[in-house]
Design a protein around this motif. Structure first.
Motif, PDB file in Angstrom:
ATOM      1  N   ASP A 276      19.138  39.245  13.974  1.00 60.30           N
ATOM      2  CA  ASP A 276      19.800  38.022  13.501  1.00 60.30           C
ATOM      3  C   ASP A 276      19.322  37.595  12.113  1.00 60.30           C
ATOM      4  O   ASP A 276      19.860  36.658  11.528  1.00 60.30           O
ATOM      5  CB  ASP A 276      19.605  36.871  14.497  1.00 60.30           C
ATOM      6  N   HIS A 277      18.310  38.289  11.565  1.00 62.90           N
ATOM      7  CA  HIS A 277      17.856  38.025  10.201  1.00 62.90           C
ATOM      8  C   HIS A 277      18.577  38.909   9.189  1.00 62.90           C
ATOM      9  O   HIS A 277      18.460  38.694   7.980  1.00 62.90           O
ATOM     10  CB  HIS A 277      16.351  38.269  10.072  1.00 62.90           C
ATOM     11  N   LEU A 278      19.307  39.905   9.667  1.00 64.58           N
ATOM     12  CA  LEU A 278      19.896  40.922   8.802  1.00 64.58           C
ATOM     13  C   LEU A 278      21.411  40.775   8.733  1.00 64.58           C
ATOM     14  O   LEU A 278      22.046  40.340   9.693  1.00 64.58           O
ATOM     15  CB  LEU A 278      19.536  42.322   9.313  1.00 64.58           C
ATOM     16  N   PRO A 279      22.026  41.129   7.602  1.00 68.99           N
ATOM     17  CA  PRO A 279      23.489  41.044   7.476  1.00 68.99           C
ATOM     18  C   PRO A 279      24.189  42.005   8.417  1.00 68.99           C
ATOM     19  O   PRO A 279      23.766  43.153   8.589  1.00 68.99           O
ATOM     20  CB  PRO A 279      23.745  41.399   6.006  1.00 68.99           C
ATOM     21  N   GLU A 280      25.285  41.541   9.044  1.00 68.35           N
ATOM     22  CA  GLU A 280      25.967  42.321  10.070  1.00 68.35           C
ATOM     23  C   GLU A 280      26.576  43.602   9.513  1.00 68.35           C
ATOM     24  O   GLU A 280      26.549  44.646  10.162  1.00 68.35           O
ATOM     25  CB  GLU A 280      27.052  41.472  10.731  1.00 68.35           C
ATOM     26  N   GLU A 281      27.146  43.531   8.306  1.00 66.84           N
ATOM     27  CA  GLU A 281      27.820  44.711   7.742  1.00 66.84           C
ATOM     28  C   GLU A 281      26.852  45.868   7.560  1.00 66.84           C
ATOM     29  O   GLU A 281      27.138  47.000   7.951  1.00 66.84           O
ATOM     30  CB  GLU A 281      28.461  44.355   6.403  1.00 66.84           C
ATOM     31  N   GLU A 282      25.677  45.573   6.989  1.00 65.45           N
ATOM     32  CA  GLU A 282      24.684  46.625   6.796  1.00 65.45           C
ATOM     33  C   GLU A 282      24.137  47.112   8.139  1.00 65.45           C
ATOM     34  O   GLU A 282      23.756  48.272   8.290  1.00 65.45           O
ATOM     35  CB  GLU A 282      23.533  46.135   5.917  1.00 65.45           C
ATOM     36  N   LEU A 283      24.093  46.191   9.133  1.00 64.84           N
ATOM     37  CA  LEU A 283      23.605  46.571  10.459  1.00 64.84           C
ATOM     38  C   LEU A 283      24.517  47.631  11.064  1.00 64.84           C
ATOM     39  O   LEU A 283      24.057  48.618  11.642  1.00 64.84           O
ATOM     40  CB  LEU A 283      23.540  45.337  11.367  1.00 64.84           C
ATOM     41  N   LEU A 284      25.830  47.441  10.918  1.00 66.51           N
ATOM     42  CA  LEU A 284      26.789  48.404  11.467  1.00 66.51           C
ATOM     43  C   LEU A 284      26.701  49.742  10.739  1.00 66.51           C
ATOM     44  O   LEU A 284      26.874  50.797  11.342  1.00 66.51           O
ATOM     45  CB  LEU A 284      28.207  47.839  11.359  1.00 66.51           C
ATOM     46  N   LEU A 285      26.414  49.688   9.445  1.00 69.06           N
ATOM     47  CA  LEU A 285      26.339  50.917   8.654  1.00 69.06           C
ATOM     48  C   LEU A 285      24.946  51.536   8.656  1.00 69.06           C
ATOM     49  O   LEU A 285      24.756  52.652   8.187  1.00 69.06           O
ATOM     50  CB  LEU A 285      26.761  50.635   7.205  1.00 69.06           C
ATOM     51  N   GLY A 286      23.973  50.788   9.169  1.00 69.10           N
ATOM     52  CA  GLY A 286      22.605  51.290   9.211  1.00 69.10           C
ATOM     53  C   GLY A 286      21.961  51.417   7.844  1.00 69.10           C
ATOM     54  O   GLY A 286      21.138  52.303   7.621  1.00 69.10           O
ATOM     55  N   GLN A 287      22.352  50.534   6.891  1.00 66.88           N
ATOM     56  CA  GLN A 287      21.847  50.643   5.519  1.00 66.88           C
ATOM     57  C   GLN A 287      20.665  49.709   5.292  1.00 66.88           C
ATOM     58  O   GLN A 287      20.742  48.751   4.524  1.00 66.88           O
ATOM     59  CB  GLN A 287      22.973  50.338   4.523  1.00 66.88           C
ATOM     60  N   TYR A 288      19.576  49.971   5.960  1.00 64.33           N
ATOM     61  CA  TYR A 288      18.388  49.131   5.833  1.00 64.33           C
ATOM     62  C   TYR A 288      17.183  49.890   5.310  1.00 64.33           C
ATOM     63  O   TYR A 288      16.089  49.346   5.236  1.00 64.33           O
ATOM     64  CB  TYR A 288      18.020  48.517   7.184  1.00 64.33           C
ATOM     65  N   LYS A 289      17.358  51.159   4.970  1.00 60.77           N
ATOM     66  CA  LYS A 289      16.221  51.971   4.564  1.00 60.77           C
ATOM     67  C   LYS A 289      16.066  51.975   3.045  1.00 60.77           C
ATOM     68  O   LYS A 289      17.001  52.276   2.312  1.00 60.77           O
ATOM     69  CB  LYS A 289      16.384  53.405   5.091  1.00 60.77           C
ATOM     70  N   TYR A 290      14.848  51.645   2.600  1.00 55.26           N
ATOM     71  CA  TYR A 290      14.522  51.595   1.178  1.00 55.26           C
ATOM     72  C   TYR A 290      13.272  52.427   0.917  1.00 55.26           C
ATOM     73  O   TYR A 290      12.451  52.632   1.818  1.00 55.26           O
ATOM     74  CB  TYR A 290      14.241  50.155   0.732  1.00 55.26           C
ATOM     75  N   HIS A 291      13.142  52.892  -0.316  1.00 55.13           N
ATOM     76  CA  HIS A 291      11.881  53.506  -0.726  1.00 55.13           C
ATOM     77  C   HIS A 291      11.379  52.826  -1.986  1.00 55.13           C
ATOM     78  O   HIS A 291      12.163  52.311  -2.792  1.00 55.13           O
ATOM     79  CB  HIS A 291      12.022  55.018  -0.919  1.00 55.13           C
ATOM     80  N   LEU A 292      10.070  52.835  -2.161  1.00 53.59           N
ATOM     81  CA  LEU A 292       9.438  52.125  -3.269  1.00 53.59           C
ATOM     82  C   LEU A 292       9.731  52.817  -4.590  1.00 53.59           C
ATOM     83  O   LEU A 292       9.511  54.011  -4.744  1.00 53.59           O
ATOM     84  CB  LEU A 292       7.928  52.045  -3.041  1.00 53.59           C
ATOM     85  N   PHE A 293      10.223  52.029  -5.542  1.00 54.83           N
ATOM     86  CA  PHE A 293      10.563  52.545  -6.861  1.00 54.83           C
ATOM     87  C   PHE A 293       9.574  52.083  -7.932  1.00 54.83           C
ATOM     88  O   PHE A 293       9.199  52.851  -8.818  1.00 54.83           O
ATOM     89  CB  PHE A 293      11.980  52.094  -7.226  1.00 54.83           C
ATOM     90  N   ALA A 294       9.131  50.825  -7.857  1.00 54.57           N
ATOM     91  CA  ALA A 294       8.250  50.303  -8.905  1.00 54.57           C
ATOM     92  C   ALA A 294       7.356  49.190  -8.364  1.00 54.57           C
ATOM     93  O   ALA A 294       7.721  48.484  -7.419  1.00 54.57           O
ATOM     94  CB  ALA A 294       9.064  49.785 -10.086  1.00 54.57           C
ATOM     95  N   VAL A 295       6.188  49.064  -8.992  1.00 61.22           N
ATOM     96  CA  VAL A 295       5.239  47.989  -8.700  1.00 61.22           C
ATOM     97  C   VAL A 295       4.819  47.384 -10.030  1.00 61.22           C
ATOM     98  O   VAL A 295       4.310  48.097 -10.905  1.00 61.22           O
ATOM     99  CB  VAL A 295       3.990  48.506  -7.956  1.00 61.22           C
TER     100      VAL A 295
END
Length: 361
Positions: A276-295
């Motif tokens: 319930d904290h995440l947007p529904e559209e991305e939940l259906l598409l499973g687009q929640y994976k990120y990788h670190l690009f910069a610090v």
């Protein structure tokens, strides 16, 4: 926020006046190859700019983000009728073109600084680097020449948050939406010097909180201040997710919290946050994976110090440290040194984390 000065503002402005202003048009390029420069992957330094030193690492993270430079490259030629106070995107592109074509180790960003000075952007003195990022971001959106480029930029960086308040007395709900470019994560001090994992900090930020006592908000239905339950959820996620680690604590005196905050090279929000904290559209598409690009990291105190950036190049998948004019290859262990350490008041600590969607590289 905290700056290191090698050249004061008067000296720097005098230097600006010696720089020649040109109005040459910038021709679009389909995509940069990042094949020039010392490291043959686009990694080029920026000359030290003294009191405005927090700007350099922001510019480096934008320059090394190929999707960002692709959008800038698609602006087309600058019109001769373009007003001077709407030239920020073109000056930014001009700097990036110079960096891309440079055979030197570093490029001076003085023309861009002059542009920001004309636009009354405050760069000298203490400045929260996340606030500076937000200022530059808004300026860019206001001045991009075509609406479709604005939408592309929003898709790339804008995070849509929704705050909701539920009255404990009548159950009336109130919602407020906001667009941000960085999720603000508070870093609290730890008496036992415990390391704070980023995943735990994110869960804490999105966890529902009780507001009572002096913090009771006004309920329009009850027509009085009432206890309520406050929560935050994500309405949409960008391609590039920026997280701001808020390390400044303001009381009678502002001080910096050096508590260690660990962050993973891979971040799956579906494993960190409730659905319930995440947007529904991305939940259906499973687009929640990120990788670190910069610090983006800071060494020093709340009063002064120095910024640098650690960036993972998409050209060779190697980490580099951008410390003004100096650019060098580093290891993941070097990047982890930016976690922070309470025992070292001058130690280097991460203040901005930039993640990109794993399926968007």
């Amino acid at each position: 926020m905290y700056e290191e000065g090698y050249m004061n503002s008067t000296q720097l402005l005098e230097h600006y006046e010696t720089e020649q202003e040109t109005t040459t048009a910038h021709k679009p390029a389909p995509q940069w190859s990042y094949s020039t420069g010392k490291f043959k992957n686009g990694a080029v330094g920026l000359c030290n700019i003294g009191e405005a030193g927090s700007l350099n690492p922001l510019l480096q993270t934008l320059y090394m983000n190929r999707k960002f430079t692709d959008i800038l490259n698609s602006m087309g030629e600058r019109e001769n009728s373009e007003l001077p106070d709407r030239r920020f995107p073109y000056e930014l592109l001009a700097l990036f073109e110079e960096m891309h074509n440079s055979k030197e180790d570093a490029v001076p960003p003085y023309r861009l600084l002059r542009c920001l000075q004309i636009l009354d952007v405050r760069l000298f003195g203490r400045y929260d680097i996340a606030d500076l990022f937000f200022t530059l971001w808004n300026l860019l959106l206001q001045q991009l020449p075509q609406p479709h480029l604005v939408e592309k930029m929003r898709t790339l960086y804008t995070i849509k948050l929704q705050n909701f308040f539920t009255c404990r007395k009548c159950s009336y709900q109130r919602f407020t939406d906001s667009d941000v470019v960085a999720v603000p994560i508070p870093v609290s001090a730890s008496v036992r010097h415990e390391k704070l994992p980023l995943e735990r900090a994110l869960r804490r930020f999105f966890k529902k909180k009780e507001l009572s006592g002096e913090n009771k908000p006004f309920c329009t239905k009850c027509e009085e201040n009432t206890p309520c339950l406050k929560g935050v959820r994500l309405l949409s996620l960008p391609t590039t997710l920026t997280i701001s680690l808020k390390r400044l604590h303001r009381s009678s005196q502002t001080h910096k919290i050096n508590r260690a905050v660990s962050f993973p090279p891979q971040l799956d929000l579906s494993e960190v946050l409730d659905p319930d904290h995440l947007p529904e559209e991305e939940l259906l598409l499973g687009q929640y994976k990120y990788h670190l690009f910069a610090v983006v990291a800071h060494s020093g105190t709340a009063s002064f110090g120095h910024y640098c950036a650690y960036i993972n190049s998409t050209k060779d998948n190697k980490w580099y440290c951008f410390n003004d004019s100096s650019v060098c290859k580093v290891s993941w262990d070097d990047v982890k040194c930016t976690y922070g350490n309470t025992s070292f008041h001058w130690g280097i600590t991460a203040c901005l984390l930039v993640y990109v969607k794993s399926d968007m590289t």
